[in-house]
Design a protein around this motif. Sequence first.
Motif, short mmCIF file in Angstrom:
data_model
loop_
_atom_site.label_atom_id
_atom_site.label_comp_id
_atom_site.label_asym_id
_atom_site.label_seq_id
_atom_site.Cartn_x
_atom_site.Cartn_y
_atom_site.Cartn_z
N VAL A 67 -81.89 -24.47 -37.90
CA VAL A 67 -81.61 -23.92 -39.43
C VAL A 67 -81.42 -22.42 -38.25
O VAL A 67 -80.35 -21.72 -38.59
N HIS A 70 -77.82 -23.33 -36.59
CA HIS A 70 -76.58 -23.97 -36.81
C HIS A 70 -77.06 -22.64 -38.47
O HIS A 70 -75.43 -22.50 -38.73
N ALA A 71 -77.51 -21.59 -38.33
CA ALA A 71 -77.11 -20.88 -39.29
C ALA A 71 -78.53 -19.59 -38.66
O ALA A 71 -79.22 -19.19 -39.67
N ASP A 73 -78.44 -16.20 -39.01
CA ASP A 73 -78.64 -15.18 -39.92
C ASP A 73 -79.32 -15.68 -40.92
O ASP A 73 -80.54 -14.79 -41.23
N VAL A 74 -79.79 -17.27 -41.79
CA VAL A 74 -80.43 -17.70 -42.81
C VAL A 74 -82.29 -17.44 -42.16
O VAL A 74 -82.91 -17.01 -42.61
N ALA A 107 -85.91 -22.32 -45.52
CA ALA A 107 -84.92 -22.19 -44.50
C ALA A 107 -84.27 -23.30 -44.44
O ALA A 107 -82.48 -23.36 -44.98
N ARG A 110 -82.20 -22.80 -47.81
CA ARG A 110 -80.53 -21.62 -47.61
C ARG A 110 -79.41 -21.97 -46.99
O ARG A 110 -79.23 -21.21 -47.64
N SER A 111 -80.02 -22.47 -45.98
CA SER A 111 -78.51 -23.06 -45.11
C SER A 111 -77.85 -24.75 -45.95
O SER A 111 -77.49 -25.03 -44.79
N ARG A 112 -78.68 -24.74 -46.89
CA ARG A 112 -77.99 -26.10 -46.93
C ARG A 112 -78.39 -27.09 -46.60
O ARG A 112 -76.75 -28.02 -46.21
#
Length: 548
Positions: A67, A70-71, A73-74, A107, A110-112
């Motif tokens: 996460v 790749h994400a 902000d999350v 995490a 939220r990031s799927r």
Amino acid sequence: MVVSGVPSLALPDDIWDSLVSDRPDTATPRLLRAARGSRNLLLLRALHERGGAGGAWGAAVAVLSSVRTHAPDVFTSLIEDPATGARLARAVREGGRADVSALAAVAGHRSRAGFRLEVPVQHGVLTLPGLGAVAVLPGVSTALVERGAWGTRVCAAGTVLRVPDGPQGREPGWEPVRHLTLDHRGHRWPVRIDSLDPLRLGGPTRPPHPLEPPEQQAWEARLDAAWRHLVERHPGQATAVSGTITAVVPLDALPGAAGPWLSASFGDAVGLAALAPLDDPVELAAALVHEARHSALYALLDLTELLTPAPGELRYAPWSDRPRPLSALLQGACAFHATASFWHRELLLGNPNAQAPFVRWRLTARTAVTSLAREPWLTEHGRRLLDSLERTLTSWETTRVEPAVQARELGAAARHRVRWRLRHSWADPRVVEELADAVRHSRDVGAPPAAGPCRFAPDTVEFPPGAGARLGDAAEEWLEADGAGDSDDAVARLAGKVVEAADRGARALVAVPELVRAVHARVAEPGVPAGLLDTARRLAPWAASAGG
């Protein structure tokens, strides 16, 4: 790797004034959020270095690392969240690492991103911090949380429950945390109302307390009204609140010796404010400002030391009935300064009810700042923070308030302080005997020794201008109400009258009440209140020499 790459942060030269200012400033809250995120990353690293990287821990770290890559902000939102700080700090202190899997599940959700994690169950409930909770069967200690093409689901004891993707989504058996985005005149405050997190009030863990719809709606209305008040009348404080507070925990008004517990913060959970159900939007706005300052100072302490006290150093704090460590005194100085600043602006804007709280909290902050300024334990940065507080407090001294209000609040402060000293401080018996002999034979009492006659050093005593109540009458009322008149409460009430009457001669009763009472017991006839005041006046040099 999630446990590496902790960013380096520097303190701006003007952070001390920015922290205590009521002007809008987005940079300081942003820096302090980043500071807390860095601290949480370091806690995560400490947990990683404590044990192996395999098993449930390895799976949780793998999800967090993915996460973060790749994400981002999350990940940043999670690592700066108050629930994350509370869990990581508890894990480091108690030697466990299981709580991290719940954070990793949040995490991943939220990031799927796909994941499969075993998450601990507490009080028969699986909680995903900041998302919601689901009850599981009794006796179940862990539940499987996984995400795939079907979304996120919880599997426990043969039962499968879905976790909705949207923050307000509904699924059978799922209790969501309520997320709001309060918006007034273009000023937005994203905040959640969390009554589900087991660590919502620090420790120990507590079972979830889902709010009934009427309770939930009442809390949303309270926060919306307080937010509107802040935006319209305190834009700088509104910026501090929205940039700092991300979670509100509803409290019951808890009765106690000092009144209800109206608000609280916790050092591990920067960004969380626990609030009593205050229906007055002005009072609730003031509580939010107070707790935002607490959180800001907790985060500042992640970047620099402000105090380096010796173990066991305790002092008088004007908001507490018991001795408090110097760290708590500094927290209170900053937080009550923020409260005083709020009421100062309310006073300037014409709020007729602002005089008393302004005087009360200004005096509270002033007492704490004055006490801290005498300490040898402040660092250079601690001194700079104290200087910023001092400048603002000094600037408020010309603010006009009614003399009667000033006198009442000073009297109340004196009563609290005297009651505290009578319970927590004591006079040197040898000094008491020497003074009693001098008073008995009308000799000069001299000056106090450098070490001081009492366990706790006297504090500065303020007096309002002019005269107030007649102390002779006050002493007689005190005697009639309290019999012999030597109880802690009786002496405290009389000391309050001393301050309200601006009797500088008797101020030793406020500065060193334990000494006055001990000497009086040896020289005066029992039950003669005027004698207590006479004794206090004879000991006035001791109060003055000690800074009283």
